[in-house]
Write a protein that holds these residues in place. Structure first.
Motif, short mmCIF file in Angstrom:
data_model
loop_
_atom_site.label_atom_id
_atom_site.label_comp_id
_atom_site.label_asym_id
_atom_site.label_seq_id
_atom_site.Cartn_x
_atom_site.Cartn_y
_atom_site.Cartn_z
N ARG A 23 6.15 4.95 15.46
CA ARG A 23 4.90 5.69 15.24
C ARG A 23 4.72 6.78 16.28
N ARG B 186 -7.01 8.63 14.00
CA ARG B 186 -7.05 7.41 13.19
C ARG B 186 -6.01 6.41 13.68
N ASN C 23 0.80 -1.23 0.00
CA ASN C 23 0.00 0.00 0.00
C ASN C 23 0.83 1.28 0.00
N GLN C 24 2.12 1.16 -0.31
CA GLN C 24 2.98 2.35 -0.27
C GLN C 24 3.19 2.92 -1.68
N GLN D 298 -4.92 -2.95 2.81
CA GLN D 298 -4.09 -4.02 3.40
C GLN D 298 -4.94 -5.20 3.86
N PHE E 222 -5.32 2.61 5.56
CA PHE E 222 -4.35 3.68 5.33
C PHE E 222 -4.82 4.64 4.23
N ASN F 271 1.75 7.75 12.89
CA ASN F 271 2.51 6.96 11.92
C ASN F 271 3.97 7.41 11.94
C1 GCU Z 1 2.84 2.35 7.85
C2 GCU Z 1 3.07 0.91 7.56
C3 GCU Z 1 1.97 0.34 6.69
C4 GCU Z 1 0.61 0.64 7.29
C5 GCU Z 1 0.46 2.10 7.58
C6 GCU Z 1 -0.86 2.39 8.29
O1 GCU Z 1 2.95 3.07 6.66
O2 GCU Z 1 4.31 0.74 6.91
O3 GCU Z 1 2.12 -1.04 6.56
O4 GCU Z 1 -0.41 0.23 6.45
O5 GCU Z 1 1.52 2.54 8.38
O6 GCU Z 1 -0.87 3.18 9.21
O7 GCU Z 1 -1.88 1.82 7.93
#
Ligand code: GCU
Length: 344
Positions: free
Chosen positions: A157, A178, A41-42, A80, A201, A218
């Motif tokens: 985070r 969130r 998801n990046q 995710q 995300f 995050n």
């Molecule tokens: C970070 C993490 C991701 C996650 C995201 C989130 O970016 O690397 O795997 O999905 O945080 O807060 O959902």
């Protein structure tokens, strides 16, 4: 005349047979390659994507005539949670999932979602690299259809907000924040007196923009790569969690690989994790510099004040889930070995 007609017809038949053969050989060539779908998801600049491209290259250099590795970034294959479910059924082969959401697939994953679990980055990395710890955890979901194959760094985070600076835990009171879809995270926010809004995300940007939430939490990269820093101007280094990302693979697919191929994929997972971690540090530094340019103010509160508030959560979770104790104890050994550097 008739012969001429027959000749033409014969030619046409031969030609079309020939075409069919060509097409068939083309498609059978394409079919020979097994597609390996990988989702995350990046963004395409994120260390995770760069790592996965390296993985793709490594596998295809060695087994390119057999496998076509396809990497899908930016939630192209779904959120995710969607991707984990697709990996469970084998609709996709590999995806990257935050440890946070995996606790709903097997609660042994709760361990890495605990706030202030690790005393230092070094302790965190050493724990995640210790196969005695991660091995049983990564295979806990076999029956659910997937297993962990390696972990990726996702930094630490911290909270970031639109309007209110978070300088002490009390500043979180009443805010809507969130979190990822994890019961442990919801409990953590309860303890801080904030209200948790679990969501995927990809939904966070719009939720911030429309004011559904007041902030999120995050690592620094979400400010820049996901644009959250356009809206949230205060990032407060309380560093409440170090939650790893776990690369998971469909179990049946992994088991079905011929031995030699499996070895290449396993080496590929190593290549992925090495590249991702190599890129991580500079990516975070760049994100910090870029976020500062965007007008984000970085705040350095007293972390102890925050950890004190959520300390009881650790005990609560560990006492309730008996599986966690042995892992927790091993983690303490690393914490002792690699204690925190001077405060802040
Ligand atoms: C970070 C993490 C991701 C996650 C995201 C989130 O970016 O690397 O795997 O999905 O945080 O807060 O959902």
């Amino acid at each position: 005349k008739k012969e001429g007609y027959m000749n033409k017809k014969l030619k046409a038949i031969i030609l079309s047979l020939f075409m069919v053969l060509i097409l068939a050989s083309c498609s059978s060539n394409a079919q020979e390659k097994i597609i390996v779908r990988v989702g995350h998801n990046q963004s395409q600049k994120h260390p995770t994507h760069l790592g996965l491209l390296e993985f793709e290259k490594f596998v295809e250099d060695k087994l390119g005539d057999k496998y076509d590795v396809q990497v899908y970034p930016s939630e192209l294959l779904g959120s995710q949670t969607d991707m984990v479910q697709l990996t469970q059924t084998g609709a996709i082969d590999i995806c990257v999932a935050s440890n946070a959401i995996l606790e709903t697939f097997d609660n042994v994953y709760e361990i890495f979602n605990l706030p202030y679990l690790f005393s230092s980055e070094k302790a965190y990395h050493s724990v995640m690299d210790d196969k005695e710890i991660t091995g049983p955890i990564f295979s806990s979901t076999k029956e659910g259809g997937f297993v962990g194959v390696t972990w990726l760094d996702a930094g630490s985070r911290s909270f970031y907000t639109k309007d209110r600076k978070i300088e002490k835990p009390e500043d979180l009171k009443g805010l809507k924040i969130r979190v990822q879809q994890s019961p442990t995270n919801v409990k953590m926010m309860d303890m801080f007196g904030a209200s948790a809004s679990p969501m995927g995300f990809g939904e966070v940007y719009t939720a911030l923009q429309s004011g559904i939430i007041d902030g999120a939490e995050n690592n620094e990269m979400s400010l820049t790569e996901n644009g959250h820093g356009e809206i949230c101007k205060y990032y407060s280094y309380d560093m409440h969690q170090m939650v790893p990302d776990i690369v998971i693979a469909n179990y049946e697919w992994l088991e079905s690989l011929p031995k030699e191929d499996r070895k290449v994929f396993e080496e590929g997972f190593k290549v992925l994790s090495e590249k991702q971690r190599k890129e991580w540090k500079s990516s975070v530094e760049n994100a910090k510099a870029k976020a500062t340019e965007m007008g984000v103010e970085f705040i350095y509160p007293d972390q102890k004040a925050f950890s004190k508030v959520v300390e009881p959560l650790k005990e609560e979770v560990i006492n309730k889930n008996k599986k966690l104790k042995p892992y927790y104890e091993k983690i303490q050994e690393y914490n002792k070995k690699y204690p925190a550097k001077e405060a802040k």
